[in-house]
Design a protein around this motif. Structure first.
Motif, PDB file in Angstrom:
ATOM      1  N   ARG A  38       0.814  -1.213   0.000  1.00  0.00           N
ATOM      2  CA  ARG A  38       0.000   0.000   0.000  1.00  0.00           C
ATOM      3  C   ARG A  38       0.848   1.263   0.000  1.00  0.00           C
ATOM      4  O   ARG A  38       0.346   2.319  -0.298  1.00  0.00           O
ATOM      5  N   HIS A  39       2.092   1.155   0.403  1.00  0.00           N
ATOM      6  CA  HIS A  39       2.914   2.369   0.432  1.00  0.00           C
ATOM      7  C   HIS A  39       3.828   2.484  -0.784  1.00  0.00           C
ATOM      8  O   HIS A  39       4.775   3.247  -0.782  1.00  0.00           O
ATOM      9  N   GLU A  40       3.510   1.768  -1.839  1.00  0.00           N
ATOM     10  CA  GLU A  40       4.302   1.885  -3.059  1.00  0.00           C
ATOM     11  C   GLU A  40       4.202   3.276  -3.671  1.00  0.00           C
ATOM     12  O   GLU A  40       5.088   3.696  -4.403  1.00  0.00           O
ATOM     13  N   GLY A  41       3.130   4.009  -3.391  1.00  0.00           N
ATOM     14  CA  GLY A  41       2.967   5.353  -3.925  1.00  0.00           C
ATOM     15  C   GLY A  41       3.779   6.407  -3.193  1.00  0.00           C
ATOM     16  O   GLY A  41       3.970   7.515  -3.700  1.00  0.00           O
ATOM     17  N   ILE A  42       4.270   6.090  -2.019  1.00  0.00           N
ATOM     18  CA  ILE A  42       5.010   7.082  -1.227  1.00  0.00           C
ATOM     19  C   ILE A  42       6.294   7.519  -1.938  1.00  0.00           C
ATOM     20  O   ILE A  42       6.568   8.715  -2.008  1.00  0.00           O
ATOM     21  N   PRO A  43       7.109   6.603  -2.480  1.00  0.00           N
ATOM     22  CA  PRO A  43       8.290   7.093  -3.213  1.00  0.00           C
ATOM     23  C   PRO A  43       7.918   7.982  -4.390  1.00  0.00           C
ATOM     24  O   PRO A  43       8.617   8.950  -4.693  1.00  0.00           O
ATOM     25  N   GLY A  44       6.799   7.692  -5.048  1.00  0.00           N
ATOM     26  CA  GLY A  44       6.342   8.540  -6.152  1.00  0.00           C
ATOM     27  C   GLY A  44       5.960   9.926  -5.684  1.00  0.00           C
ATOM     28  O   GLY A  44       6.290  10.929  -6.331  1.00  0.00           O
ATOM     29  N   CYS A  45       5.266   9.997  -4.539  1.00  0.00           N
ATOM     30  CA  CYS A  45       4.934  11.314  -3.968  1.00  0.00           C
ATOM     31  C   CYS A  45       6.198  12.055  -3.539  1.00  0.00           C
ATOM     32  O   CYS A  45       6.304  13.263  -3.710  1.00  0.00           O
ATOM     33  N   GLY A  46       7.157  11.305  -2.989  1.00  0.00           N
ATOM     34  CA  GLY A  46       8.433  11.920  -2.613  1.00  0.00           C
ATOM     35  C   GLY A  46       9.159  12.473  -3.826  1.00  0.00           C
ATOM     36  O   GLY A  46       9.714  13.575  -3.786  1.00  0.00           O
ATOM     37  N   HIS A  47       9.117  11.718  -4.911  1.00  0.00           N
ATOM     38  CA  HIS A  47       9.748  12.174  -6.150  1.00  0.00           C
ATOM     39  C   HIS A  47       9.034  13.417  -6.686  1.00  0.00           C
ATOM     40  O   HIS A  47       9.682  14.383  -7.101  1.00  0.00           O
ATOM     41  N   GLY A  48       7.702  13.394  -6.670  1.00  0.00           N
ATOM     42  CA  GLY A  48       6.937  14.563  -7.125  1.00  0.00           C
ATOM     43  C   GLY A  48       7.222  15.787  -6.282  1.00  0.00           C
ATOM     44  O   GLY A  48       7.392  16.896  -6.798  1.00  0.00           O
ATOM     45  N   GLY A  49       7.286  15.610  -4.963  1.00  0.00           N
ATOM     46  CA  GLY A  49       7.606  16.718  -4.069  1.00  0.00           C
ATOM     47  C   GLY A  49       9.009  17.243  -4.296  1.00  0.00           C
ATOM     48  O   GLY A  49       9.249  18.456  -4.234  1.00  0.00           O
ATOM     49  N   PHE A  50       9.951  16.340  -4.570  1.00  0.00           N
ATOM     50  CA  PHE A  50      11.323  16.741  -4.853  1.00  0.00           C
ATOM     51  C   PHE A  50      11.376  17.615  -6.105  1.00  0.00           C
ATOM     52  O   PHE A  50      12.018  18.660  -6.124  1.00  0.00           O
ATOM     53  N   LEU A  51      10.675  17.177  -7.162  1.00  0.00           N
ATOM     54  CA  LEU A  51      10.643  17.961  -8.401  1.00  0.00           C
ATOM     55  C   LEU A  51       9.979  19.317  -8.188  1.00  0.00           C
ATOM     56  O   LEU A  51      10.428  20.332  -8.734  1.00  0.00           O
ATOM     57  N   LEU A  52       8.947  19.350  -7.378  1.00  0.00           N
ATOM     58  CA  LEU A  52       8.258  20.602  -7.071  1.00  0.00           C
ATOM     59  C   LEU A  52       9.179  21.562  -6.313  1.00  0.00           C
ATOM     60  O   LEU A  52       9.274  22.748  -6.654  1.00  0.00           O
ATOM     61  N   ALA A  53       9.871  21.052  -5.298  1.00  0.00           N
ATOM     62  CA  ALA A  53      10.812  21.887  -4.542  1.00  0.00           C
ATOM     63  C   ALA A  53      11.954  22.359  -5.437  1.00  0.00           C
ATOM     64  O   ALA A  53      12.414  23.503  -5.330  1.00  0.00           O
ATOM     65  N   PHE A  54      12.403  21.488  -6.340  1.00  0.00           N
ATOM     66  CA  PHE A  54      13.449  21.868  -7.284  1.00  0.00           C
ATOM     67  C   PHE A  54      12.962  22.983  -8.207  1.00  0.00           C
ATOM     68  O   PHE A  54      13.702  23.927  -8.502  1.00  0.00           O
ATOM     69  N   TYR A  55      11.728  22.885  -8.664  1.00  0.00           N
ATOM     70  CA  TYR A  55      11.147  23.914  -9.541  1.00  0.00           C
ATOM     71  C   TYR A  55      11.102  25.265  -8.823  1.00  0.00           C
ATOM     72  O   TYR A  55      11.503  26.288  -9.388  1.00  0.00           O
ATOM     73  N   ILE A  56      10.646  25.268  -7.574  1.00  0.00           N
ATOM     74  CA  ILE A  56      10.593  26.518  -6.799  1.00  0.00           C
ATOM     75  C   ILE A  56      12.000  27.070  -6.594  1.00  0.00           C
ATOM     76  O   ILE A  56      12.237  28.269  -6.748  1.00  0.00           O
ATOM     77  N   ARG A  57      12.941  26.197  -6.269  1.00  0.00           N
ATOM     78  CA  ARG A  57      14.325  26.629  -6.068  1.00  0.00           C
ATOM     79  C   ARG A  57      14.897  27.232  -7.354  1.00  0.00           C
ATOM     80  O   ARG A  57      15.575  28.269  -7.315  1.00  0.00           O
ATOM     81  N   HIS A  58      14.617  26.602  -8.477  1.00  0.00           N
ATOM     82  CA  HIS A  58      15.100  27.107  -9.765  1.00  0.00           C
ATOM     83  C   HIS A  58      14.521  28.496 -10.049  1.00  0.00           C
ATOM     84  O   HIS A  58      15.261  29.410 -10.457  1.00  0.00           O
ATOM     85  N   LYS A  59      13.228  28.668  -9.838  1.00  0.00           N
ATOM     86  CA  LYS A  59      12.584  29.958 -10.099  1.00  0.00           C
ATOM     87  C   LYS A  59      13.143  31.043  -9.175  1.00  0.00           C
ATOM     88  O   LYS A  59      13.378  32.180  -9.601  1.00  0.00           O
ATOM     89  N   LYS A  60      13.375  30.684  -7.917  1.00  0.00           N
ATOM     90  CA  LYS A  60      13.912  31.679  -6.983  1.00  0.00           C
ATOM     91  C   LYS A  60      15.355  32.039  -7.315  1.00  0.00           C
ATOM     92  O   LYS A  60      15.729  33.214  -7.280  1.00  0.00           O
ATOM     93  N   SER A  61      16.175  31.037  -7.634  1.00  0.00           N
ATOM     94  CA  SER A  61      17.593  31.327  -7.886  1.00  0.00           C
ATOM     95  C   SER A  61      17.799  32.056  -9.208  1.00  0.00           C
ATOM     96  O   SER A  61      18.762  32.811  -9.350  1.00  0.00           O
ATOM     97  N   SER A  62      16.892  31.875 -10.173  1.00  0.00           N
ATOM     98  CA  SER A  62      17.011  32.597 -11.444  1.00  0.00           C
ATOM     99  C   SER A  62      16.187  33.891 -11.448  1.00  0.00           C
ATOM    100  O   SER A  62      16.148  34.588 -12.455  1.00  0.00           O
ATOM    101  N   HIS A  63      15.553  34.179 -10.329  1.00  0.00           N
ATOM    102  CA  HIS A  63      14.732  35.387 -10.160  1.00  0.00           C
ATOM    103  C   HIS A  63      13.651  35.521 -11.232  1.00  0.00           C
ATOM    104  O   HIS A  63      13.332  36.610 -11.687  1.00  0.00           O
ATOM    105  N   GLU A  64      13.073  34.386 -11.618  1.00  0.00           N
ATOM    106  CA  GLU A  64      11.960  34.383 -12.562  1.00  0.00           C
ATOM    107  C   GLU A  64      10.649  34.484 -11.797  1.00  0.00           C
ATOM    108  O   GLU A  64      10.518  33.935 -10.706  1.00  0.00           O
ATOM    109  N   LYS A  65       9.694  35.168 -12.384  1.00  0.00           N
ATOM    110  CA  LYS A  65       8.379  35.281 -11.761  1.00  0.00           C
ATOM    111  C   LYS A  65       7.664  33.941 -11.866  1.00  0.00           C
ATOM    112  O   LYS A  65       7.654  33.302 -12.902  1.00  0.00           O
ATOM    113  N   MET A  66       7.076  33.525 -10.758  1.00  0.00           N
ATOM    114  CA  MET A  66       6.332  32.273 -10.744  1.00  0.00           C
ATOM    115  C   MET A  66       4.903  32.520 -11.199  1.00  0.00           C
ATOM    116  O   MET A  66       4.264  33.469 -10.763  1.00  0.00           O
TER     117      MET A  66
END
Length: 195
Positions: A50-78
């Motif tokens: 039942r917890h096979e989806g947890i790594p997928g959610c972790g991966h999705g959250g990682f990509l989301l945090a990476f996206y926010i970090r990229h936008k902030k470090s490049s000073h692009e408007k979100m």
């Protein structure tokens, strides 16, 4: 054998039934193997799939945090699909915790979740009570922190960040799923260590 019993029953077998079957199928003179099997049943549930989806959610959250970090470090408007001001949220005074940007904390947390739960799935022997309890404690802390940050958006900033809400959603799904498949009874565990 346990999987065959579950397949024969045509539904998931409750843990106490499986433990009874293990005691019946694996007689031991000193019952040390049976006690070990019982201990493993407390940690490595039959419901681990039942917890096979947890790594997928972790991966999705990682990509989301990476996206926010990229936008902030490049000073692009979100771009905020909720028709709100995401920049007001991600650049606010609440966007750091002890001087560390929240998206960095998100990268660390989601990376830990993705890798940790993937390892639990690949190598069930790694799921010792201490490791499982530690990961559950971190998951609970992250969920409570995401609730706090959601309240900050609602009441302090009065702005919504779609990406931040998606991250809170990932935290909620990970927390609910991890708690749902956990074999730990937190009340008895805390009572045991209280004395």
């Amino acid at each position: 054998v346990v999987g065959a019993v579950g397949a024969i029953a045509g539904r998931e077998v409750e843990d106490h039934v499986v433990v009874a079957i293990l005691f019946w199928l694996c007689p031991a003179r000193d019952h040390s193997y049976n006690v070990f099997a019982l201990r493993q049943m407390q940690v490595c549930s039959l419901r681990h799939h039942r917890h096979e989806g947890i790594p997928g959610c972790g991966h999705g959250g990682f990509l989301l945090a990476f996206y926010i970090r990229h936008k902030k470090s490049s000073h692009e408007k979100m771009i905020c699909p909720l028709d709100s001001d995401c920049d007001a949220v991600i650049w606010s005074v609440y966007s750091k915790f002890f001087g560390l940007p929240l998206e960095i904390l998100g990268l660390l947390y989601y990376g830990l979740v993705a890798v940790g739960y993937a390892l639990f799935l690949a190598f069930p022997a790694l799921t010792s009570p201490l490791v499982v309890f530690s990961v559950l404690a971190i998951t609970t802390a992250a969920f409570l922190f995401s609730l706090y940050l959601t309240f900050i958006q609602a009441f302090a900033l009065k702005q919504w960040c779609t990406w931040c809400l998606m991250s809170a959603g990932f935290c909620a799904i990970i927390f609910a799923t991890a708690l749902g498949v956990s074999e730990f009874n937190f009340v008895s565990l805390l009572a045991q260590y209280h004395d």
